[in-house]
Write an enzyme that holds these catalytic residues in place. Structure first.
Site, PDB file in Angstrom:
ATOM      1  N   GLY A 281       0.604  -1.243  -0.037  1.00 45.48           N
ATOM      2  CA  GLY A 281       0.104   0.003  -0.120  1.00 45.48           C
ATOM      3  C   GLY A 281       0.719   1.313   0.067  1.00 45.48           C
ATOM      4  N   THR A 283       2.486   4.509  -1.211  1.00 41.16           N
ATOM      5  CA  THR A 283       2.049   5.315  -2.580  1.00 41.16           C
ATOM      6  C   THR A 283       3.394   6.490  -2.717  1.00 41.16           C
ATOM      7  OG1 THR A 283       0.586   6.476  -1.393  1.00 41.16           O
ATOM      8  CG2 THR A 283      -0.273   5.216  -2.401  1.00 41.16           C
ATOM      9  N   HIS A 288       8.290   6.437   5.625  1.00 41.26           N
ATOM     10  CA  HIS A 288       7.726   7.252   6.748  1.00 41.26           C
ATOM     11  C   HIS A 288       6.913   6.362   7.511  1.00 41.26           C
ATOM     12  CE1 HIS A 288       4.983   6.973   3.155  1.00 41.26           C
ATOM     13  NE2 HIS A 288       4.112   7.004   3.857  1.00 41.26           N
ATOM     14  N   HIS A 290       3.723   6.003  10.134  1.00 40.70           N
ATOM     15  CA  HIS A 290       2.469   6.502  10.811  1.00 40.70           C
ATOM     16  C   HIS A 290       2.009   6.258  12.242  1.00 40.70           C
ATOM     17  CE1 HIS A 290       0.715   6.993   6.727  1.00 40.70           C
ATOM     18  NE2 HIS A 290       1.498   5.971   6.427  1.00 40.70           N
TER      19      HIS A 290
END
Length: 316
Positions: A281, A283, A288, A290
């Site tokens: 997933g 993109t 990074h 979360h």
């Protein structure tokens, strides 16, 4: 007693009749500091001993194939007068060199901007679990140093994210190749990709940063205060991060977690997630992490958490 320093100082004062200079006390402490002895043992073997051996002046003394000392060649043929003359010549060379060069002789042992505070040293060693972050040696086995990842001489800052714990051996070996190694490391950390949204993020979006990473609020938050922690170096995959970057990002995640909890007392949990690869997933192909705050009742059944990346597998 928190260290040997106090009794060493008292011992020196007692031996000196109750009063001693700071230099006297410092020399007494040095005699008990194994890390300093190890530092010069490594330099004796890897530098000075090699030069004198290669020039045919000394021979290494070996035990079980390991160098344990050095022997001066032809010492048995020297008279007492010869030795006295040579000692005087060596002392004269030392005095002349010190007079010519001054403190610059020892600049490799000085900190450019002062010492590393004890509180910082404690945090770095605690983060490393009191082990060398390169070879894994324990502090119980060998002295650990707090080292600048990017050296001060190359612009490195006294920031927690720019420190690592290294044993005396790894730190000394790294220091020997400092010029070659850290030019490349500094370049790697400075790598940015033109057109990458995270390499070119606007300064007003950054809510926190350290030497190697920064944090922003997610532009499309899953929940309020959804935060992203991002390495400054352009690297697409989490698994390609350098260990110092992992350390820096972990500290940033902890800092952001505390900040979120202080801002919103309704937060009762977090999802911490990374998308690594298109199939997972991802993109934006700049790594990074979360940090998603969760609150009681924000969804009917939170059971399974990150398993929800495949919805039918979330509940079990």
């Amino acid at each position: 007693m928190s260290h040997v320093y106090q009794p060493v100082m008292l011992l020196e004062l007692l031996k000196s009749g109750g009063e001693a200079s700071i230099e006297q006390i410092a020399k007494a402490m040095l005699l008990h500091d194994r890390s300093q002895i190890e530092y010069y043992e490594i330099r004796t073997k890897n530098m000075v001993g090699k030069v004198l051996t290669n020039n045919g002046i000394v021979d290494p003394v070996k035990l079980a194939g390991r160098i344990v000392g050095y022997r001066l060649k032809d010492i048995s043929n020297m008279s007492a007068e010869d030795r006295s003359t040579l000692i005087g010549q060596c002392e004269g060379k030392i005095a002349d060199y010190i007079e010519k060069r001054g403190d610059s002789i020892w600049k490799h042992r000085f900190n450019a901007k002062g010492y590393v505070p004890g509180s910082v040293r404690y945090e770095v060693l605690k983060q490393a679990k009191y082990r060398c972050e390169l070879c894994g040696a324990s502090a119980a086995e060998i002295a650990l140093h707090v080292d600048h990842i990017i050296p001060r001489s190359k612009g490195g800052q006294d920031d927690l994210s720019n420190f690592q714990a290294l044993c005396i051996t790894c730190n000394t070996n790294k220091r020997d190749t400092d010029d070659a190694d850290f030019r490349d490391v500094a370049k790697a950390y400075a790598h940015r990709e033109k057109g990458c949204v995270f390499c070119e993020v606007s300064a007003d979006r950054v809510i926190a940063e350290n030497e190697l990473c920064y944090a922003i609020l997610d532009g499309f938050p899953v929940t309020p205060l959804h935060t992203l922690v991002i390495p400054k170096r352009h690297v697409s995959d989490y698994f390609d991060l350098f260990q110092p970057e992992l350390n820096a990002m972990r500290r940033m995640l902890e800092e952001m977690r505390s900040d979120i909890l202080n801002k919103d007392c309704s937060v009762s949990g977090f999802n911490v997630g990374i998308n690594a690869g298109e199939a997972a997933g991802q993109t934006i192909f700049h790594c990074h992490v979360h940090l998603i705050p969760r609150r009681d009742g924000d969804m009917p059944n939170p059971r399974g958490g990150v398993r929800g990346v495949i919805p039918r597998k979330q509940s079990y």
